[in-house]
Scaffold this active site. Structure first.
Site, mmCIF file in Angstrom:
data_model
loop_
_atom_site.group_PDB
_atom_site.id
_atom_site.type_symbol
_atom_site.label_atom_id
_atom_site.label_comp_id
_atom_site.label_asym_id
_atom_site.label_seq_id
_atom_site.Cartn_x
_atom_site.Cartn_y
_atom_site.Cartn_z
ATOM 1 N N GLN A 90 -0.772 -4.926 2.970
ATOM 2 C CA GLN A 90 -0.751 -3.180 4.124
ATOM 3 C C GLN A 90 -0.664 -2.890 4.902
ATOM 4 O O GLN A 90 -1.040 -4.258 5.745
ATOM 5 C CB GLN A 90 -2.052 -2.022 3.647
ATOM 6 C CG GLN A 90 -2.291 -1.062 4.538
ATOM 7 C CD GLN A 90 -2.406 -0.087 3.337
ATOM 8 O OE1 GLN A 90 -3.432 0.130 2.626
ATOM 9 N NE2 GLN A 90 -1.785 0.793 3.036
ATOM 10 N N THR B 233 -7.335 -3.935 4.971
ATOM 11 C CA THR B 233 -7.373 -3.446 3.563
ATOM 12 C C THR B 233 -7.403 -4.729 2.654
ATOM 13 O O THR B 233 -7.478 -5.700 2.915
ATOM 14 C CB THR B 233 -6.741 -2.153 3.687
ATOM 15 O OG1 THR B 233 -5.215 -3.692 2.385
ATOM 16 C CG2 THR B 233 -5.932 -1.891 4.361
ATOM 17 N N THR B 234 -8.324 -3.751 1.678
ATOM 18 C CA THR B 234 -8.670 -4.841 0.106
ATOM 19 C C THR B 234 -7.387 -3.707 -0.559
ATOM 20 O O THR B 234 -7.876 -4.451 -1.590
ATOM 21 C CB THR B 234 -10.195 -4.599 0.129
ATOM 22 O OG1 THR B 234 -10.907 -4.928 0.753
ATOM 23 C CG2 THR B 234 -10.237 -5.309 -1.235
ATOM 24 N N HIS B 235 -6.091 -3.891 0.169
ATOM 25 C CA HIS B 235 -5.567 -3.661 -0.746
ATOM 26 C C HIS B 235 -3.760 -4.724 -1.590
ATOM 27 O O HIS B 235 -3.216 -4.507 -0.304
ATOM 28 C CB HIS B 235 -4.199 -2.454 -0.339
ATOM 29 C CG HIS B 235 -5.463 -1.381 -0.427
ATOM 30 N ND1 HIS B 235 -4.971 -0.303 1.409
ATOM 31 C CD2 HIS B 235 -6.443 -0.662 -0.488
ATOM 32 C CE1 HIS B 235 -6.508 0.795 1.217
ATOM 33 N NE2 HIS B 235 -7.035 -0.102 0.062
ATOM 34 N N VAL B 236 -4.438 -5.405 -2.046
ATOM 35 C CA VAL B 236 -3.586 -6.117 -2.369
ATOM 36 C C VAL B 236 -2.787 -6.243 -3.461
ATOM 37 O O VAL B 236 -3.314 -6.137 -4.520
ATOM 38 C CB VAL B 236 -4.147 -7.735 -2.623
ATOM 39 C CG1 VAL B 236 -3.264 -9.049 -2.569
ATOM 40 C CG2 VAL B 236 -5.320 -7.872 -1.167
#
Lengths: 220, 583
Positions: free
Chosen positions: B342, B510-513
Site C-alpha cells: 500500500q 499497513t498489513t495490506h499485502v
C-alpha cells in the site's frame, strides 16, 4: 548459578505521587526515606548503574519533570533482557548473516543481552565520568544499534504499564496526561471537547484487579 | 506420519475468510469441516487483560512469531534477498481469528472500477499510453455481482456508517462518490473525535467531501442475522494490535465462532501448522500438517480451502508445487505475480492545544474521497491513480506516540531539550495519512527463497518489491493536499521533503499485502477463477487478499469477506451438486 545481584536505589527515586503546581512545575508528594534493594535478573550491579547513567542522560530528571531514574527504567530494561525478548525468542535468527541494505533493519547476530553487555563494556567506567564527558561519549555513539536500543527501551520504560517494572508510580503517564488503559470514554469523548481530560491515571492491574501473565516472565 | 479419518472439507487458516467459509458450509450443507489453525484459541474474555501497549503493540503478542517463519526481501532481481528479522512494514496475525482479531475495523467496499481496472485504464488513457511494466488486471467479477455479498458481510459485522449513495440517490453524511448501495449501513456512524471535527471543518472549507469512515466497530448494540448480539464501542483506544475486550469491534471470535461452536459438523484444530497440500492427478487429496505437540499428520479431504494470510497462501501453493511460478523476465507463470502493498504517507499537524487523542476507536477516521481512484487528478500531477487522505482517531498510546516533534524542535533526539519539547507537544500532534493505491508492476513478485528456511526447514517466501516513481508522485500529491488542510485546521506542518526512498521493511505501513494467487478471467493471467477456485485443481479454493491483482486504496477486509461469500455460494449451490470447474 549466577550470583544474586541487587541495585540499591533511594526510595524517593521510585515514583511517588507526582503533582504539578499552577505554574506547571512538577513536584512529588510524600517523599519516602530509605533505600530499596531491587534484585536484578540480568544485569550485574555495575552494569545496572552504567545503564541507569545512560538512561538518565536520555530522559533526564530536571525542571520539566522526573526522568528515567525516578521511573525505574533500568529495572524495566533488566527484566526485558532477562526474558525471552532479551534472548531473541521473537526475532528471526537463522543464518546466513549478511551485510545488506539499511532498508532491511538490524541484521546482526547479537541478541539484546549481548548488545547491552558489549555496549556497556565498550563505554568503560561511564558512570564515574563527569556529566559533560558522559554526554560527549553518548553523542559519539548515537548512531550505534546499542544506543538506539537503549533510547527505545528508555521510552518504553517511561511509558509502559508499571507492571513491566518502569513508569513507577505512573509518573510517565502523569507527565503526558495519559489516563492508562481505561475501559471506556463513551461519554467523555463528547464531554471534553476543547479542554484536556486528565483523570488520575490507573494501571491495568488497578483497573482489572488482577495482573496478566507478562511476556518477560515467560521461560526464555 | 499419522493418517487421520477423511473429512469432507479441510480449511487452512482460522481467520476471517476461513471461518466465514466454514460457517457457510457447515450451516448450509451437511458436510463436515475441519479448520486447521496454526495459532492458539482466542475469546473475548482474554482481551481485557491484554490492554497493555508494550506486550501487544510493541512485542507483538498477537502476531506470528517471526522466529519460526519470516519472509525475505530484495529490491530487484539483481539483488540478494535478506530475511526480515523483526516485523516492521506489516504484521501477520496468528491464532483463531487471525489478523481479524487485531485489525482496526476499517470496513470499505471497493469502487466498481477496481474490479475492471485494466479495462478502465485502457479506456481512460489508451492501452498504448500505459507504462509497459504496469501489470494491473480485471478480476473477472464485477461490483454489481459482489454487492449482495458486501451487504451480507456488513450485516454479519454490523458495520457502522452512513450511505452516501443509496440506490443512486446521493445522501448527505456519507461518501458521495461511493458505489451505489442497496441498503443503508446496519448501524449509524461512530462519534467523531474533536480532532476529526477540526479536520472535517477544514476540509469542507477547502471544498472537499470528508466523511466518517465505515467501521466494523459498533456504534450501538447490534444483533446480526445469526442472532449474535454485541455492545457499542467504548472508544478505549485499544484496537489495532489488540483484541476488543467488549466485543464491539467485529472479530471472527465474536461473530462467526459463536455460530460455529454450535455446529456438530465443525471442528477447529489449533496449533496445527500445515506444511503441504497433498495432491494427485490434478486433485487435492488432503493436507499434511504438524500438530501442537510436533506430531505429523495427513488429513485426507474431499475439498481443500486455502484461507491463510497472503504470504502463506502463496508460499503453501509453491511448497506444494501447485501451479506455475511467475517469471518476470518472460512474464510466464502466474503464482507469485501481482505483489502489491500500500502507498502511505504521513503529514504531521502540530496543534496548540491538547486534544485527548487517547480516546478513539480503531477505524474511527475522516476520509477524503475527492481524489480516490483517478477522480479529480490533473495531468500535471503525473498520476494514473491516487487514493484517499485520512485522519485517524484510533486512540493514541503513549510509547508509540511519544516525542513526535516538529522539525528542529530539539538539537538531538535525546537529552533535556528533547524531553522538554516532547512533553510540550504531547497530545497535540495529528497525522494526515494517505491510503494510496499500489498498482501492480511486472517486477514486483513473490517466489521461494533459495537460502533461508522456516523452523521446519521449508524455504521462506521471497519478496522482490520496490517503489516506483508513480508511488513517489502519489506521496508528493498527498503532501500537496495535506499541508493546506493542516494549516486550515490551525496547525503547523513540517516542511515537506520526499526522499524518494526505496521500500523498507522496518517502518509500519499497513498489513495490506496483496497478490500472488490472483483472480482473473483466464488461467494464463491468474491463479484462481472468479469463484476463488484454482484453475488447475477444481477441488482447491484459495481465498483472501492474495487473490487481488492490485491494491485498491481501501482496506481489504470487507472485500475479502465478500469474495469468500461469493465463492461459498457457488461452491454450495453449484459445485457440491456437480463437482468440477465453476468457470
Amino acid at each position: 548459578m549466577r550470583r544474586r545481584e541487587f541495585l540499591t536505589i533511594p526510595a524517593t527515586a521510585l515514583g511517588g505521587t507526582l503533582l504539578y503546581t499552577l505554574a506547571g512545575e512538577p513536584f512529588r508528594l510524600q517523599a519516602q526515606d530509605g533505600k530499596v534493594k531491587v534484585p536484578l535478573r540480568f544485569f550485574t550491579e555495575a552494569e545496572a548503574k552504567q545503564a541507569q547513567a545512560i538512561c538518565a542522560l536520555i530522559f533526564p530528571s530536571d525542571a520539566s519533570g522526573p526522568g528515567a531514574t525516578e521511573a525505574g527504567v533500568v529495572i524495566y530494561i533488566d527484566r526485558q533482557l532477562a526474558g525471552p525478548y532479551g534472548a531473541d525468542k521473537y526475532r528471526y535468527t537463522k543464518g546466513p548473516f549478511t551485510n545488506t541494505v539499511p532498508e532491511h533493519g538490524y541484521q546482526g547476530k547479537e541478541n539484546p543481552r549481548q548488545v547491552y553487555r558489549q555496549g556497556l563494556q565498550s563505554l568503560g567506567n561511564f558512570a564515574a565520568l563527569p556529566a559533560a564527558e558522559q554526554v560527549k561519549k553518548l553523542e559519539s555513539i548515537e548512531k550505534t544499534h546499542f544506543f538506539q536500543m537503549v533510547r527505545t527501551h528508555t521510552i518504553e520504560g517511561m511509558f509502559a504499564d508499571p507492571m513491566h517494572g518502569g513508569n513507577a508510580g505512573l509518573i510517565g503517564w502523569q507527565m503526558i496526561g495519559f489516563p492508562g488503559p481505561q475501559m471506556s470514554y463513551r461519554e467523555e469523548i463528547d464531554r471534553h471537547r476543547g479542554q484536556p481530560y486528565r483523570p488520575k491515571p490507573a494501571s491495568l492491574e488497578q483497573i482489572m484487579h488482577r495482573k496478566p501473565a507478562l511476556m518477560e516472565d515467560e521461560k526464555s | 506420519m499419522t493418517n487421520l479419518k477423511p473429512v469432507d472439507v479441510a480449511i487452512i487458516g482460522g481467520g476471517w475468510s476461513g471461518l466465514a467459509m466454514a460457517k457457510e458450509i457447515t450451516t448450509r450443507s451437511g458436510l463436515n469441516v475441519v479448520v486447521l489453525e496454526r495459532g492458539m484459541p482466542r475469546k473475548t474474555s482474554d482481551y481485557a487483560l491484554g490492554m497493555d501497549e508494550l506486550d501487544y503493540a510493541h512485542r507483538l503478542r498477537m502476531m506470528q512469531n517471526i522466529a519460526d517463519e519470516t519472509i525475505t526481501h530484495r529490491h530487484s532481481v539483481r539483488d540478494v534477498a535478506a530475511p526480515v528479522r523483526q516485523y516492521g512494514s506489516f504484521l501477520p496475525g496468528t491464532g483463531v481469528g487471525g489478523a481479524g482479531e487485531h485489525w482496526n475495523g476499517a470496513a470499505f467496499r471497493f469502487m466498481p472500477e477496481m474490479f475492471t481496472l485494466r479495462s478502465h485504464m485502457n479506456r481512460k488513457h489508451g492501452a498504448a499510453k500505459l507504462p509497459a511494466d504496469l501489470d494491473v488486471q480485471d478480476w473477472g467479477v464485477t461490483y454489481d455481482e459482489l454487492e449482495p455479498y458486501y451487504w451480507y458481510s456488513e450485516q454479519m459485522m454490523g458495520v457502522s456508517g452512513k450511505a452516501g449513495n443509496l440506490r443512486g440517490k446521493i445522501l448527505p453524511g456519507g461518501n458521495p462518490f461511493e458505489a451505489p448501495r442497496q441498503n443503508e449501513y446496519p448501524t449509524p456512524p461512530l462519534k467523531n473525535s474533536q480532532a476529526m471535527d477540526l479536520f472535517e471543518a477544514a476540509a469542507k472549507r477547502l471544498g472537499h467531501h470528508p466523511y466518517t469512515s465505515p467501521a466494523a466497530n459498533l456504534s450501538q448494540t447490534y444483533t446480526n442475522p445469526d442472532g449474535v448480539t454485541r455492545p457499542a464501542c467504548a472508544y478505549c483506544g485499544f484496537c489495532e494490535r489488540f483484541g476488543c475486550m467488549v466485543g464491539a469491534k467485529s472479530q471472527p471470535s465474536n461473530t462467526l465462532l459463536p455460530v460455529l461452536q454450535r455446529q456438530k459438523n465443525f471442528e477447529l484444530r489449533t496449533g496445527s501448522w500445515v506444511r503441504k497440500i497433498v495432491h494427485k492427478d490434478g486433485r487435492a487429496t488432503g493436507v499434511q500438517y504438524v500438530g501442537a505437540n510436533g506430531e505429523e499428520f495427513f488429513q485426507p479431504a474431499g475439498l481443500v480451502v486455502l484461507a491463510s494470510f497472503t504470504l502463506n497462501n502463496v508460499r503453501l501453493l509453491a511448497l506444494s508445487k501447485i501451479g506455475t511460478q511467475y517469471d518476470p523476465s518472460t512474464r510466464k507463470g502466474t503464482l507469485g505475480r501481482y505483489l502489491t502493498h500500500q502507498v502511505d504517507s504521513a503529514t504531521r499537524v502540530f496543534m496548540d492545544k491538547p486534544l485527548n487523542l487517547f480516546m478513539g476507536s480503531g477505524a474511527l477516521a475522516m476520509r477524503l474521497p475527492d481524489f480516490d481512484g483517478d477522480r479529480g487528478l490533473k495531468p500535471e500531477e503525473g498520476l494514473l491513480r491516487f487514493g484517499m487522505l485520512f485522519m485517524l482517531a484510533p486512540g493514541s498510546r503513549p510509547i508509540a506516540n511519544f516525542a513526535a516533534l516538529p522539525q528542529g524542535a530539539a538539537p538531538k533526539n535525546w537529552g533535556p531539550e528533547w524531553k522538554k519539547a516532547a512533553l510540550q507537544w504531547a497530545d497535540r500532534v495529528i497525522t494526515i495519512g494517505l491510503a494510496g493505491e499500489h498498482l501492480s508492476y511486472r517486477g514486483n513478485f513473490m517466489d521461494l527463497d533459495p537460502t533461508y528456511t522456516d523452523k521446519f526447514g521449508d524455504p521462506l517466501l521471497r519478496f522482490t518489491l520496490n517503489w516506483t516513481e508513480h508511488e513517489h508522485k502519489q506521496r508528493d500529491f498527498a503532501a500537496k493536499l495535506a499541508v493546506p488542510l493542516g494549516r486550515a485546521m490551525g496547525g503547523k506542518t513540517d516542511e515537506y521533503r520526499n526522499p524518494r526512498a526505496n521500500y523498507n521493511v522496518i517502518n509500519y505501513q499497513t498489513t495490506h499485502v496483496q497478490g500472488g494467487t490472483s483472480m482473473g478471467a483466464s488461467p494464463d493471467m491468474s491463479v484462481v477463477n472468479r469463484y476463488s477456485q484454482h484453475w488447475n485443481m477444481s477441488n482447491l479454493f484459495v481465498i483472501g487478499a492474495s487473490t487481488f491483482p492490485q491494491n485498491p486504496s481501501h482496506n481489504p477486509t470487507l472485500t475479502v469477506l465478500a469474495h469468500t461469500y461469493f465463492a461459498a455460494d457457488a461452491l454450495i449451490k453449484r459445485y457440491l451438486k456437480n463437482p468440477g470447474k465453476l468457470a
